[in-house]
Design an enzyme around this catalytic site. Structure first.
Site, PDB file in Angstrom:
ATOM      1  N   GLY A 204     -23.112 -33.455 100.996  1.00 47.71           N
ATOM      2  CA  GLY A 204     -22.865 -34.021 102.290  1.00 47.71           C
ATOM      3  C   GLY A 204     -22.180 -32.950 103.315  1.00 47.71           C
ATOM      4  O   GLY A 204     -21.906 -31.975 102.937  1.00 47.71           O
ATOM      5  N   GLY A 209     -15.493 -35.703 102.806  1.00 49.28           N
ATOM      6  CA  GLY A 209     -14.745 -36.064 101.755  1.00 49.28           C
ATOM      7  C   GLY A 209     -15.188 -36.067 100.357  1.00 49.28           C
ATOM      8  O   GLY A 209     -15.046 -36.735  99.429  1.00 49.28           O
ATOM      9  N   LYS A 210     -16.019 -35.118 100.057  1.00 46.59           N
ATOM     10  CA  LYS A 210     -16.560 -34.654  98.881  1.00 46.59           C
ATOM     11  C   LYS A 210     -15.540 -34.426  97.781  1.00 46.59           C
ATOM     12  O   LYS A 210     -15.462 -35.008  96.643  1.00 46.59           O
ATOM     13  CB  LYS A 210     -17.729 -33.583  98.953  1.00 46.59           C
ATOM     14  CG  LYS A 210     -18.809 -33.910  99.890  1.00 46.59           C
ATOM     15  CD  LYS A 210     -19.744 -32.789  99.762  1.00 46.59           C
ATOM     16  CE  LYS A 210     -19.236 -31.424 100.259  1.00 46.59           C
ATOM     17  NZ  LYS A 210     -19.118 -31.600 101.897  1.00 46.59           N
ATOM     18  N   GLU A 427     -20.744 -29.426 137.356  1.00 49.47           N
ATOM     19  CA  GLU A 427     -20.521 -30.571 136.688  1.00 49.47           C
ATOM     20  C   GLU A 427     -20.898 -31.760 137.158  1.00 49.47           C
ATOM     21  O   GLU A 427     -21.635 -32.596 136.207  1.00 49.47           O
ATOM     22  CB  GLU A 427     -18.971 -30.470 136.071  1.00 49.47           C
ATOM     23  CG  GLU A 427     -18.477 -29.264 135.149  1.00 49.47           C
ATOM     24  CD  GLU A 427     -19.190 -29.080 134.082  1.00 49.47           C
ATOM     25  OE1 GLU A 427     -19.679 -30.148 133.448  1.00 49.47           O
ATOM     26  OE2 GLU A 427     -19.288 -28.147 133.738  1.00 49.47           O
ATOM     27  N   ASP A 502     -25.549 -23.386 128.911  1.00 50.92           N
ATOM     28  CA  ASP A 502     -26.273 -24.670 128.858  1.00 50.92           C
ATOM     29  C   ASP A 502     -27.710 -23.822 128.756  1.00 50.92           C
ATOM     30  O   ASP A 502     -28.438 -24.578 128.062  1.00 50.92           O
ATOM     31  CB  ASP A 502     -26.494 -25.077 130.460  1.00 50.92           C
ATOM     32  CG  ASP A 502     -24.942 -25.405 130.821  1.00 50.92           C
ATOM     33  OD1 ASP A 502     -24.418 -25.798 129.852  1.00 50.92           O
ATOM     34  OD2 ASP A 502     -24.686 -25.504 131.906  1.00 50.92           O
TER      35      ASP A 502
HETATM   36  P1  ADP Z   1     -15.278 -31.836 101.855  1.00 54.21           P
HETATM   37  O1  ADP Z   1     -15.087 -31.363 100.507  1.00 54.21           O
HETATM   38  O2  ADP Z   1     -16.529 -32.811 101.891  1.00 54.21           O
HETATM   39  O3  ADP Z   1     -15.706 -30.578 102.782  1.00 54.21           O
HETATM   40  P2  ADP Z   1     -12.848 -33.031 101.888  1.00 54.21           P
HETATM   41  O4  ADP Z   1     -12.797 -34.059 100.824  1.00 54.21           O
HETATM   42  O5  ADP Z   1     -12.001 -31.737 101.673  1.00 54.21           O
HETATM   43  O6  ADP Z   1     -14.148 -32.648 102.581  1.00 54.21           O
HETATM   44  O7  ADP Z   1     -12.025 -33.730 103.167  1.00 54.21           O
HETATM   45  C1  ADP Z   1     -11.213 -33.083 103.967  1.00 54.21           C
HETATM   46  C2  ADP Z   1     -10.243 -33.890 104.361  1.00 54.21           C
HETATM   47  O8  ADP Z   1     -10.582 -34.986 105.349  1.00 54.21           O
HETATM   48  C3  ADP Z   1      -9.636 -34.809 103.454  1.00 54.21           C
HETATM   49  O9  ADP Z   1      -8.291 -34.316 102.856  1.00 54.21           O
HETATM   50  C4  ADP Z   1      -9.162 -36.123 104.083  1.00 54.21           C
HETATM   51  O10 ADP Z   1      -8.017 -36.189 104.657  1.00 54.21           O
HETATM   52  C5  ADP Z   1     -10.033 -36.197 105.193  1.00 54.21           C
HETATM   53  N1  ADP Z   1     -11.195 -37.117 104.718  1.00 54.21           N
HETATM   54  C6  ADP Z   1     -12.774 -36.999 104.673  1.00 54.21           C
HETATM   55  N2  ADP Z   1     -13.284 -37.821 104.410  1.00 54.21           N
HETATM   56  C7  ADP Z   1     -12.317 -39.052 104.393  1.00 54.21           C
HETATM   57  C8  ADP Z   1     -12.466 -40.356 104.059  1.00 54.21           C
HETATM   58  N3  ADP Z   1     -13.745 -40.927 103.783  1.00 54.21           N
HETATM   59  N4  ADP Z   1     -11.472 -41.158 104.070  1.00 54.21           N
HETATM   60  C9  ADP Z   1     -10.371 -40.393 104.249  1.00 54.21           C
HETATM   61  N5  ADP Z   1     -10.051 -39.262 104.542  1.00 54.21           N
HETATM   62  C10 ADP Z   1     -11.054 -38.506 104.641  1.00 54.21           C
HETATM   63 ZN    ZN Z   2     -23.235 -26.686 132.354  1.00 52.73          ZN
END
Ligand code: ADP
Ligand code: ZN
Ligand code: MG
Length: 604
Positions: A204, A209-210, A427, A502
């Protein structure tokens, strides 16, 4: 070298204290008076002695007056021989208590040997100490091959994350539920001979949130969790990565059932044999080792490997075959509902005033990732604190959205009267064309307050999330992008540098239409060019041409045709609606910012 000197000084100080202590011990302050043998005999003859204690060659004598004195005899000679030799009458000793001290021989030998032995002991100790130091550095070199994986045990409640903390991502959670079930109760599966998934690949865009989800699986299952990042395998020396992998899996097998989480696996898992960089051998070995370890798992090895990447396209196909990372869990940018859920999770512990509807914030943040949303609420809280508010208000939220999107407001960026007029018209041009063209998203806000890189901005986004875009939409978008430039030319008969970004966006978009989306009539449904990432610079993208000179010319012509057509569209609208344009620009100069409602009211 410094360390050796330091050690030496410490050693020296210890030695000094020891010496001082010993000398103090050897010379107690109330030392008895020493007398010669002659005086001792005299004392015996005068019957002034009450007690004699014989301690080897030493005679400790207590006088009748209570005084304690000390005298000496030859070690081999007994007291009676001594007295005999001096012709002391035996009666003289009748009232005297004599006592032979037992400790003599050991004390004697100790006393004799210790002064010689002590320096040797100290030197030996010193050498031992130095050796251990040297070995320490040696050991540290050996530690190199150990994995730096951080282990999170279920007892470590403080950072515990469960599925509750991951909002949205419903399908992903469902998919991982099975893994949780297995980690909780492996027997249920193994007794049926079921093959357990060995590897799960979380895919992703960044911030979806991975990492969070992987930790949630461990938290949910109450299983130990080994966390390592792909880049931590890569070191200067070839072979270190592989040995770290071995070490990591050894630890994991001991803690099974557990999860090994390899974050950003693309750092090692890139297609093999594709690189030019020097670290390329090393990566290959590391990757091979991971594959070997995963193949080595049998049914009884309850270790599940979860890996995360935002570049599944660069991964080596060998990683993705069945028996390795055969499960893929895709995390998308959150939808409207998911955004609301994520905002709810992160709104915990933040006091909002009653006017704040998280739904509104969610509606205004299409394309935001979970991490962006978390950041957004944090910014809002900071903003409210800066304004000395007790609760977070709607304005703080809306302001933060723009801050996260475009960068902070630059109030100090003061335009002179003419620049302000040009920016306002520029704008207004974008906003007007966006408003008129049917396929363009509705205008949400127009502003001439500088923010991040932009001198002013026009915000427009759809009410609902959209995952597909049509050619007609792109063509309208091109016209909106070029409208700023067209307006400047129409109104001021001159062009400023303000339209630079732009134009860049518009050109890139037009080229994509032709080369990637097959939206050009002349060139037809075909893609042109192969994008390839150069390994040694990571982000560097080189485009490989898979077409000839003639086609290249045609692509350029098509791109320019799209742009010219869009420009004409924008120009026509501006000419036809000049009155509206002036009205928007004037209001902008006056108010600097127009919200959607004000803007639409103006055009009624
Ligand atoms: P990735 O590893 O995909 O780059 P992370 O898991 O490190 O992303 O996510 C970064 C932060 O974003 C998390 O610590 C959390 O605070 C927030 N976050 C991302 N997805 C979610 C989710 N589905 N629910 C709650 N918090 C989220
Ligand atoms: Zn412009
Ligand atoms: Mg991550």
């Amino acid at each position: 070298m410094k360390k050796v000197v330091k050690n030496f000084i410490i050693f020296f100080l210890v030695f000094l204290t020891l010496a001082a202590f010993l000398s103090l011990y050897n010379s107690p302050l109330d030392e008895p008076r020493k007398v010669g043998v002659g005086e001792f005999i005299d004392l015996v003859n005068r019957e002034e002695i009450s007690e004699i204690a014989i301690d080897g060659e030493k005679l400790e004598i207590t006088l009748t007056s209570g005084e304690l004195i000390e005298s000496q005899k030859e070690p081999t000679e007994s007291l009676s021989t001594l007295l005999n030799n001096y012709q002391v009458a035996p009666e003289k000793l009748e009232g005297v208590k004599t006592e032979v001290k037992e400790t003599t021989s050991t004390m004697f030998w100790l006393g004799a040997i210790l002064p010689f032995l002590l320096p040797f002991i100290l030197i030996a100790g010193f050498i031992y100490f130095m050796m251990r130091q040297a070995q320490g550095t040696n050991n540290r070199a050996m530690m190199f091959g150990q994995s730096k994986a951080k282990e999170v045990t279920p007892q470590n409640q403080k950072n515990k994350v469960t599925f509750k903390d991951v909002a949205g991502a419903k399908e992903a959670k469902e998919e991982l539920e099975e893994i949780v079930e297995f980690l909780r109760n492996p027997k249920k599966f193994t007794s049926l001979g079921a093959q357990i998934p060995k590897g799960v690949l979380l895919v992703g865009p960044p911030g979806t949130g991975k990492t969070l989800l992987a930790r949630a699986v461990a938290g949910q299952a109450n299983a130990p969790f080994f966390h390592i990042s792909g880049s931590e395998f890569v070191e200067m020396f070839v072979g270190v990565g592989a040995s770290r992998v071995r070490d990591l899996f050894k630890k994991a097998k001991k803690a099974a059932p557990c999860i090994v989480f390899i974050d950003e696996i693309d750092a090692v898992g890139r297609q093999r044999g594709a690189g030019l960089g020097g670290s390329h051998d090393e990566r290959e070995q590391t990757l091979n080792q991971i594959l070997v370890e995963m193949d080595g798992f049998d049914i009884s090895t309850n270790v599940i490997v979860i890996a995360a990447t935002n570049r599944p396209d660069v991964l080596d196909p060998a990683l993705l075959r069945p028996g390795r990372f055969d499960r893929r869990v895709v995390l998308d940018l959150p939808s409207l509902n998911d955004r609301e859920e994520i905002l709810k999770v992160h709104a915990k512990g933040k006091p909002f005033d009653s006017s704040v509807k998280l739904r509104t914030l969610a509606e205004r943040t299409p394309g935001f990732s979970g991490a962006d949303l978390a950041n957004l609420l944090n910014e809002a809280a900071i903003l409210a604190a800066r304004k000395n508010r007790k609760q977070i208000a709607v304005e703080d939220g809306l302001e933060s959205i723009e801050k996260v999107m475009l960068g902070p407001e630059r109030k100090s960026h003061v335009l002179n009267k003419r620049e302000k007029e040009i920016t306002a018209y520029h704008e207004a041009g974008h906003a007007l064309v966006a408003h008129i063209l049917p396929k363009s998203d509705p205008v949400r806000k127009v502003s001439i307050v500088a923010r991040g890189q932009a001198g002013g901005y026009t915000l427009k986004y759809p009410l609902e999330d959209r995952f597909m875009h049509s050619k007609a939409e792109f063509i309208d978008d091109l016209a909106v992008l070029l409208a700023g430039h067209a307006t400047e030319k129409e109104v001021f008969k001159d062009i400023t540098t303000g339209a630079n970004s732009d134009l860049k966006h518009a050109t890139a978009l037009a080229r994509k239409l032709v080369t990637e989306y097959g939206m050009s009539e002349t060139l037809g449904p075909q893609t042109f060019g192969k994008k390839e990432e150069l390994v040694f610079l990571g982000r560097e993208i080189s485009e490989q041409r898979d077409y000839g000179e003639k086609v290249a010319t045609m692509i350029d012509q098509e791109v320019s045709k799209f742009l010219k057509k869009a420009y004409v569209t924008a120009q026509e609208i501006i000419r036809k609606e000049r009155l509206s344009l002036d009205k928007i620009a004037k209001t902008l100069i006056e108010k600097e910012t127009l919200e959607q409602k004000e803007f639409e009211a103006l055009l009624k």
